[in-house]
Scaffold this motif. Structure first.
Motif, PDB file in Angstrom:
ATOM      1  N   LEU A 155      71.267  11.312  89.217  1.00 20.67           N
ATOM      2  CA  LEU A 155      71.296  11.764  90.610  1.00 20.67           C
ATOM      3  C   LEU A 155      72.067  13.083  90.727  1.00 20.67           C
ATOM      4  CD1 LEU A 155      71.590   8.301  92.307  1.00 20.67           C
ATOM      5  CD2 LEU A 155      69.566   9.649  91.749  1.00 20.67           C
ATOM      6  N   LYS A 156      73.061  13.235  89.862  1.00 23.89           N
ATOM      7  CA  LYS A 156      73.800  14.502  89.821  1.00 23.89           C
ATOM      8  C   LYS A 156      72.858  15.634  89.369  1.00 23.89           C
ATOM      9  CE  LYS A 156      77.900  16.230  87.512  1.00 23.89           C
ATOM     10  NZ  LYS A 156      78.846  15.933  86.437  1.00 23.89           N
ATOM     11  N   ARG A 157      72.055  15.318  88.355  1.00 21.98           N
ATOM     12  CA  ARG A 157      71.128  16.346  87.864  1.00 21.98           C
ATOM     13  C   ARG A 157      70.025  16.616  88.879  1.00 21.98           C
ATOM     14  NH1 ARG A 157      68.224  15.376  82.211  1.00 21.98           N
ATOM     15  NH2 ARG A 157      67.055  13.896  83.507  1.00 21.98           N
ATOM     16  N   LEU A 158      69.598  15.581  89.597  1.00 28.71           N
ATOM     17  CA  LEU A 158      68.587  15.797  90.647  1.00 28.71           C
ATOM     18  C   LEU A 158      69.100  16.840  91.638  1.00 28.71           C
ATOM     19  CD1 LEU A 158      65.835  14.820  91.911  1.00 28.71           C
ATOM     20  CD2 LEU A 158      67.215  13.311  93.357  1.00 28.71           C
ATOM     21  N   ASN A 159      70.349  16.698  92.030  1.00 28.74           N
ATOM     22  CA  ASN A 159      70.905  17.657  92.987  1.00 28.74           C
ATOM     23  C   ASN A 159      71.085  19.046  92.379  1.00 28.74           C
ATOM     24  OD1 ASN A 159      70.901  16.286  95.408  1.00 28.74           O
ATOM     25  ND2 ASN A 159      72.885  15.305  95.050  1.00 28.74           N
ATOM     26  N   ALA A 160      71.390  19.099  91.089  1.00 30.47           N
ATOM     27  CA  ALA A 160      71.480  20.414  90.424  1.00 30.47           C
ATOM     28  C   ALA A 160      70.102  21.078  90.417  1.00 30.47           C
ATOM     29  CB  ALA A 160      72.004  20.247  89.002  1.00 30.47           C
ATOM     30  N   SER A 161      69.058  20.287  90.180  1.00 27.80           N
ATOM     31  CA  SER A 161      67.698  20.839  90.214  1.00 27.80           C
ATOM     32  C   SER A 161      67.363  21.309  91.630  1.00 27.80           C
ATOM     33  CB  SER A 161      66.686  19.782  89.757  1.00 27.80           C
ATOM     34  OG  SER A 161      66.931  19.372  88.432  1.00 27.80           O
ATOM     35  N   CYS A 162      67.737  20.500  92.619  1.00 34.05           N
ATOM     36  CA  CYS A 162      67.507  20.875  94.025  1.00 34.05           C
ATOM     37  C   CYS A 162      68.136  22.232  94.315  1.00 34.05           C
ATOM     38  CB  CYS A 162      68.131  19.846  94.973  1.00 34.05           C
ATOM     39  SG  CYS A 162      67.170  18.333  95.153  1.00 34.05           S
ATOM     40  N   GLU A 163      69.355  22.405  93.828  1.00 33.45           N
ATOM     41  CA  GLU A 163      70.090  23.639  94.106  1.00 33.45           C
ATOM     42  C   GLU A 163      69.310  24.839  93.571  1.00 33.45           C
ATOM     43  OE1 GLU A 163      72.802  26.768  94.297  1.00 33.45           O
ATOM     44  OE2 GLU A 163      72.216  25.991  92.327  1.00 33.45           O
ATOM     45  N   ARG A 164      68.766  24.720  92.373  1.00 34.84           N
ATOM     46  CA  ARG A 164      68.050  25.838  91.743  1.00 34.84           C
ATOM     47  C   ARG A 164      66.733  26.145  92.453  1.00 34.84           C
ATOM     48  NH1 ARG A 164      65.922  29.561  90.821  1.00 34.84           N
ATOM     49  NH2 ARG A 164      65.464  30.732  88.912  1.00 34.84           N
ATOM     50  N   ILE A 165      66.077  25.084  92.972  1.00 34.64           N
ATOM     51  CA  ILE A 165      64.740  25.243  93.545  1.00 34.64           C
ATOM     52  C   ILE A 165      64.811  25.339  95.075  1.00 34.64           C
ATOM     53  CG2 ILE A 165      62.366  24.247  93.494  1.00 34.64           C
ATOM     54  CD1 ILE A 165      63.305  25.162  90.764  1.00 34.64           C
ATOM     55  N   SER A 166      66.032  25.452  95.612  1.00 40.67           N
ATOM     56  CA  SER A 166      66.246  25.612  97.063  1.00 40.67           C
ATOM     57  C   SER A 166      65.698  24.432  97.871  1.00 40.67           C
ATOM     58  CB  SER A 166      65.644  26.928  97.567  1.00 40.67           C
ATOM     59  OG  SER A 166      66.239  28.030  96.920  1.00 40.67           O
ATOM     60  N   ILE A 167      65.927  23.232  97.352  1.00 37.08           N
ATOM     61  CA  ILE A 167      65.567  21.999  98.061  1.00 37.08           C
ATOM     62  C   ILE A 167      66.868  21.362  98.556  1.00 37.08           C
ATOM     63  CG2 ILE A 167      64.664  19.635  97.703  1.00 37.08           C
ATOM     64  CD1 ILE A 167      62.624  20.802  95.752  1.00 37.08           C
ATOM     65  N   PRO A 168      66.899  20.866  99.785  1.00 34.41           N
ATOM     66  CA  PRO A 168      68.146  20.275 100.287  1.00 34.41           C
ATOM     67  C   PRO A 168      68.584  19.088  99.432  1.00 34.41           C
ATOM     68  CG  PRO A 168      66.465  20.381 102.023  1.00 34.41           C
ATOM     69  CD  PRO A 168      65.803  20.817 100.772  1.00 34.41           C
ATOM     70  N   GLN A 169      69.866  19.060  99.104  1.00 38.59           N
ATOM     71  CA  GLN A 169      70.377  18.001  98.241  1.00 38.59           C
ATOM     72  C   GLN A 169      70.422  16.657  98.967  1.00 38.59           C
ATOM     73  OE1 GLN A 169      73.759  19.091  95.831  1.00 38.59           O
ATOM     74  NE2 GLN A 169      73.154  21.240  95.786  1.00 38.59           N
ATOM     75  N   VAL A 170      70.484  15.605  98.159  1.00 37.44           N
ATOM     76  CA  VAL A 170      70.405  14.225  98.645  1.00 37.44           C
ATOM     77  C   VAL A 170      71.759  13.557  98.429  1.00 37.44           C
ATOM     78  CG1 VAL A 170      69.240  12.030  98.180  1.00 37.44           C
ATOM     79  CG2 VAL A 170      67.970  14.172  98.001  1.00 37.44           C
ATOM     80  N   ASP A 171      72.144  12.654  99.309  1.00 36.12           N
ATOM     81  CA  ASP A 171      73.380  11.880  99.102  1.00 36.12           C
ATOM     82  C   ASP A 171      73.136  10.912  97.949  1.00 36.12           C
ATOM     83  OD1 ASP A 171      75.346   9.868  99.123  1.00 36.12           O
ATOM     84  OD2 ASP A 171      75.724  10.169 101.261  1.00 36.12           O
ATOM     85  N   PRO A 172      73.831  11.117  96.807  1.00 38.77           N
ATOM     86  CA  PRO A 172      73.513  10.304  95.626  1.00 38.77           C
ATOM     87  C   PRO A 172      73.779   8.811  95.841  1.00 38.77           C
ATOM     88  CG  PRO A 172      75.426  11.724  95.207  1.00 38.77           C
ATOM     89  CD  PRO A 172      74.891  12.118  96.544  1.00 38.77           C
ATOM     90  N   GLU A 173      74.774   8.475  96.656  1.00 37.90           N
ATOM     91  CA  GLU A 173      75.068   7.049  96.870  1.00 37.90           C
ATOM     92  C   GLU A 173      73.970   6.366  97.665  1.00 37.90           C
ATOM     93  OE1 GLU A 173      79.019   6.117  98.242  1.00 37.90           O
ATOM     94  OE2 GLU A 173      79.861   7.677  96.944  1.00 37.90           O
ATOM     95  N   VAL A 174      73.483   7.073  98.660  1.00 40.51           N
ATOM     96  CA  VAL A 174      72.400   6.538  99.488  1.00 40.51           C
ATOM     97  C   VAL A 174      71.151   6.331  98.627  1.00 40.51           C
ATOM     98  CG1 VAL A 174      70.803   7.091 101.369  1.00 40.51           C
ATOM     99  CG2 VAL A 174      73.273   7.505 101.639  1.00 40.51           C
ATOM    100  N   LEU A 175      70.850   7.338  97.808  1.00 40.13           N
ATOM    101  CA  LEU A 175      69.647   7.242  96.981  1.00 40.13           C
ATOM    102  C   LEU A 175      69.790   6.132  95.942  1.00 40.13           C
ATOM    103  CD1 LEU A 175      66.865   8.155  96.151  1.00 40.13           C
ATOM    104  CD2 LEU A 175      67.894  10.046  94.892  1.00 40.13           C
ATOM    105  N   LEU A 176      70.970   6.039  95.325  1.00 38.03           N
ATOM    106  CA  LEU A 176      71.168   4.994  94.314  1.00 38.03           C
ATOM    107  C   LEU A 176      71.007   3.606  94.931  1.00 38.03           C
ATOM    108  CD1 LEU A 176      71.779   4.085  91.476  1.00 38.03           C
ATOM    109  CD2 LEU A 176      74.218   4.345  91.936  1.00 38.03           C
ATOM    110  N   GLU A 177      71.562   3.434  96.119  1.00 42.05           N
ATOM    111  CA  GLU A 177      71.436   2.141  96.799  1.00 42.05           C
ATOM    112  C   GLU A 177      69.954   1.825  97.053  1.00 42.05           C
ATOM    113  OE1 GLU A 177      73.543  -0.206  97.315  1.00 42.05           O
ATOM    114  OE2 GLU A 177      72.184  -1.458  98.499  1.00 42.05           O
ATOM    115  N   GLY A 178      69.208   2.835  97.448  1.00 41.32           N
ATOM    116  CA  GLY A 178      67.777   2.648  97.675  1.00 41.32           C
ATOM    117  C   GLY A 178      67.050   2.269  96.398  1.00 41.32           C
TER     118      GLY A 178
END
Lengths: 355, 355
Positions: free
Chosen positions: A91-114
């Protein structure tokens, strides 16, 4: 997080034959979905029946490739529980990818719970075979209906699940690799460190050519000097040369693999240092010529450890570890899959158990 | 080609206000669709009502970016006809992009006939304003439902139409450009010469940073030495230095723009040679310092000609043509749009008239 809405599928699919799962061919009954709009930010996380998504033909993902994804696995452990492997890292890497591709980052705890709730709902889909697991594919796509070249204002996140067998039909057996010196996967300043679709599209042509010549994968060289080793196929790569384990340093064009990180940490926990540095293909082949290239293997979530038996560069072909699975390839594969499946002590705290 | 199946929309949309078209925000009533499967190859070319496409969440385009696209325009000409501009060039490039991204190529004649029929059906949508046209967006996406990293076995081609105003809200006015020296758009051996989504995703972050600093677009440097000029935003770029018109040579990482080709051919027809060669940003700024950088402009289907008024590199900012639209920028813009709109003699045979 008890407020995840769940819409159950009316009819459940029959499960595929455990012996012919392949990779990413079958999908479970449900998926996790979340939407993003400029007004509401990320919202409406929900579990719904697995099924087609409907998008306007001008949805930006179809045109400008604003997309990021992750790959992780759920396992049935020896004690009957379900575990994920280091999901925080994905989930940390997902957000790093988001940052590079200009996609809004996700709350990792919310996503993990899902993800945990989805996997729990689909627990009957987790295959029990030796090299089997439930592959988890989170991905985010730009859905805004507009052809302007800019960051979208609307996105959709989905998580789909696929019961998988071994990534390589032959299981953990050495593969043959072709050193690619024409096509390039990524370059410093590009998107190589992000898990985004364009990196994969760019690699398909070289991979097809390698397959036609009888090789399983290509070894990618750096885009600037076409000299230094970067990745193998869609995996990180390790070498054992004269007793020392080496892997290319993360210079910006290489994906920071979670299995790569796990291999380094596991070896460190055993008192074996891994040297992260630039390594040229010439140095590698010279080591082979001198008889000191003792092992080579790729690392990735899909295959875990993929030993390399032969490698071809220009007109030279080398055999590694006598074309067999090397000692450390086997040891690392057994240890990581053992930890993942709950058969080995989780001394580094990597299992995320779903009770 | 009388066998293109047409399913008409039951209800037609109301046309948008001609003064607020923007770019790629509105779409017409119908679209062209064609499918590919390994068995049937490209088949079932049809015109259907414009509407959402439904894909499995594992459709490969969402994960590995196998996608190519084109951009072209239809115009209402002075004599009441409709014309396309050099559509053969776009279809040739579409197939070149397919080749790089391992997508099965399309019969250009079949596709052109489909596009002509679609544009004809939607002729009422072609806006008549000075800088307006009907933008045509053909694109192909990998639709096979599978997570294996390889070329897909199923694809969908779509052509959607959008009435557009000027790409830049300010029309043909000089823009300010930021020389990007951190991020890279493409590299030799990569996919820079293909019109594929990943190239655009990789550019968004730099473009956003430039916008935040008050610049319209970035000037991309080569990925190897970060020294030579490649493109500007998503356009090719031309300079006039000491009387000579120069554009970066197509070295493999630059898109072979059709407007670029048209500018070179048009200037040649006027007896003015264009030099295609590598040009470094240092050479460019030195020319500006010496007072011999006389003009700079981007070229692309969307904007046609986009004059560059100022450019910033590291801590130096230069003004070009006194921040005004240069002589050749204007002359080329007027000539190309004049040919497109049927107001000028089509001495190079570029108009493809739809009777």
């Amino acid at each position: 997080m008890n407020n995840i809405k769940v819409v159950k599928a009316e009819q459940l699919k029959s499960k595929p034959d455990a012996n012919s799962l392949g990779f990413g061919k079958y999908f479970t009954d449900h998926m996790l979905v979340m939407d993003y709009s400029a007004d509401q930010q990320w919202h409406d996380l929900r579990i719904v029946p697995y099924g087609p998504i409907s998008l306007d033909p001008s949805a930006m993902v179809f045109h400008y490739g604003q997309e990021v994804f992750e790959g992780m696995k759920a396992y049935k452990t020896a004690d009957g529980n379900i575990s994920l492997f280091r999901p925080d890292m994905n989930l940390k890497r997902l957000n790093a990818s988001c940052e590079r591709i200009s996609i809004p980052q996700v709350d990792p705890e919310v996503l993990l719970e899902g993800i945990v709730q989805l996997v729990n709902l689909e627990r009957e889909w987790i295959p029990e075979g030796e090299e089997s697991s439930l592959y988890i594919r989170p991905f985010i796509i730009a859905t805004e209906a507009c052809l302007g070249v800019r960051a979208a204002k609307e996105y959709k996140l989905l998580v789909i699940l696929s019961p998988v067998g071994s990534y390589y039909p032959e299981g953990i057996h050495p593969v043959s690799i072709y050193v690619e010196d024409q096509y390039v996967r990524a370059v410093r300043g590009g998107t190589g460190m992000a898990k985004t679709s364009g990196n994969y599209a760019s690699g398909i042509k070289a991979q097809e050519a390698a397959k036609q010549d009888g090789y399983s994968q290509v070894l990618w060289l750096d885009g600037v000097e076409k000299k230094y080793i970067e990745e193998v196929g869609s995996m990180n790569v390790f070498f054992k040369i004269g007793g020392e384990i080496i892997t290319p340093a993360l210079t910006g064009s290489i994906l920071a693999g979670i299995t790569r990180d796990s291999v380094i940490a596991l070896l460190a926990s055993w008192g074996i240092p891994v040297v992260e540095r630039q390594i040229s293909v010439e140095e590698l082949f010279e080591a082979a010529r001198q008889g000191v290239l003792e092992e080579a293997f790729g690392t990735g979530t899909a295959a875990v450890i993929s030993p390399i038996g032969t490698m071809k560069w220009e007109n030279e072909q080398i055999s590694i570890a006598g074309g067999q699975t090397g000692e450390w390839s086997k040891k690392l594969y057994d240890s990581i899959t053992g930890i993942q499946k709950g058969e080995r002590d989780d001394h580094l705290g990597w299992r995320h158990t779903i009770s």
